[in-house]
Design a protein around this motif. Sequence first.
Motif, short mmCIF file in Angstrom:
data_model
loop_
_atom_site.label_atom_id
_atom_site.label_comp_id
_atom_site.label_asym_id
_atom_site.label_seq_id
_atom_site.Cartn_x
_atom_site.Cartn_y
_atom_site.Cartn_z
N VAL A 188 7.99 5.20 -20.19
CA VAL A 188 8.40 4.45 -18.74
C VAL A 188 8.65 5.16 -17.56
N GLY A 189 8.87 6.29 -17.39
CA GLY A 189 8.63 7.11 -16.18
C GLY A 189 7.50 7.23 -15.91
N ILE B 283 5.54 9.90 -7.86
CA ILE B 283 6.73 9.85 -8.55
C ILE B 283 6.63 9.62 -9.91
N SER B 284 5.80 8.96 -10.42
CA SER B 284 5.48 8.42 -11.88
C SER B 284 4.93 9.98 -12.36
N SER C 212 0.76 -1.19 -0.02
CA SER C 212 0.05 -0.17 0.10
C SER C 212 0.88 1.21 0.17
N LEU C 213 1.77 1.39 1.19
CA LEU C 213 2.76 2.65 0.87
C LEU C 213 3.47 2.88 -0.39
N ASN C 214 3.83 1.74 -0.81
CA ASN C 214 4.53 1.99 -2.14
C ASN C 214 3.71 2.31 -3.33
N LEU C 215 2.44 1.84 -3.31
CA LEU C 215 1.60 2.35 -4.35
C LEU C 215 1.46 3.97 -4.43
#
Length: 451
Positions: free
Chosen positions: A134-135, A102-103, A93-96
Amino acid sequence: MEQKNTKKLTLFTLTWPIFIEILLHMLMGNADTLMLSQYSDHSVAAVGVSNQILSVVIVMFGFVAAGASILVAQNLGAEKSKNAGQIAVTSISLNLWFSLSISLFLFFFSTSILNIMDLPEELMGEATLYLNIVGGFMFVQALIMTVAAILRSYGFTKDTMYVTIGMNIINVIGNYFVIFGPFGFPVLGVEGVAYSTMISRFLGFIVLLVILVKRSNHQLPFLSFFRYQKEHVAQLLKIGIPSAGEQLSYNTSQMVITYYVAQMGTIAITTKVYVQNIMMFILLFSIAIGQGSQILIGHMIGAGEIKNAYHRGLKSLKIALVISTISAIIIYFSAEFLLGIFTDDTTIVEKGMLLLLITIILEPGRAFNLVLINSLRATGDVKFPVVIGILSMWGVSVTFAWFFGLFLGLGLIGVWIAFIADEWLRGLFMLQRWKSKVWARKAFVHSKAKT
């Protein structure tokens, strides 16, 4: 969650699937480079610089995956499976949410970022295009990293390996269509390679998510996706941020060095991209051994087996040193053939061969870092590698690269001298730290600790 008997885990059973997985990840990057080299050397340089930026971004959201990997392993070693499951879901969850932000930043500010890199004008168009596509979808890579780290900590290293095989196949097939245009398919070049990369990652994540749910027997505490426990978040950040900090420092320092190399011209950039792609095949042995050791040592620390953890770290280091040195020698004697696969430019081949000769000195030093830093992280001793890393990478690697490469005019040879000085200095510090056993006092030894 279903888990393997951690007492039966060995370095070999953990490492060989990790080795294959990393090899395939590298092949995916090399497939892009090799297939694009048939299209244009300029395209190779453009994608190479863009990937340098993306590698920094990956580390920025890699800290959650790093923390999850260590904490899950330690809790499993301490037989606290409920805690391990909660931490796993919280980390996803945190990383999503973090990686989504960032994306979006990469998508909207790709041109500004590349301008900072002082990229030659002829590379700007393709580099911007690649970074946009990609980014903009890098959050998918963040989720792949997190779910894969969780599965590996539970001992399911083969699962992530099989998914990586599938991602590679899809990526290569996609590259073939967009670069060579069979059956009248439009030739899309860099843009097509970017789409191929993004699609293969998205499909890979979907499969990993299905595997995670299946392995958990649908019993992972998915409420932890929305309801965070303060203690778990604090632990993830306490371990993850310093762990990622060392890698972030390395990647950002590499960006600065790429900036120096960009001033040496397009041939220098292209040579660096080709040589470092080849060097990755040496690196992967030490990376796999380091990651396998981290999982084992994490379980040992959770179970309070300090003596076993100490000897495991040293044994893994010896194995990595022998294999990386032999691999570097073999790669050097195959250098002309390997570089010839990528390019027929004799200047690039000659410079590349010399750099691969110097790499024989570089790689054993790097093995110290890849194995011992992972071992220290597994014990919870995460700050020391960051402090030494920042001082050495910026004080030695970046400074020496400028001094020898640009100021003294040694070019890429000067840059490689800087790499050698940095890796060996850091490596010897890490060896001293491991032998001192300071980490044993810092280890997160749970209630099962055998003291």
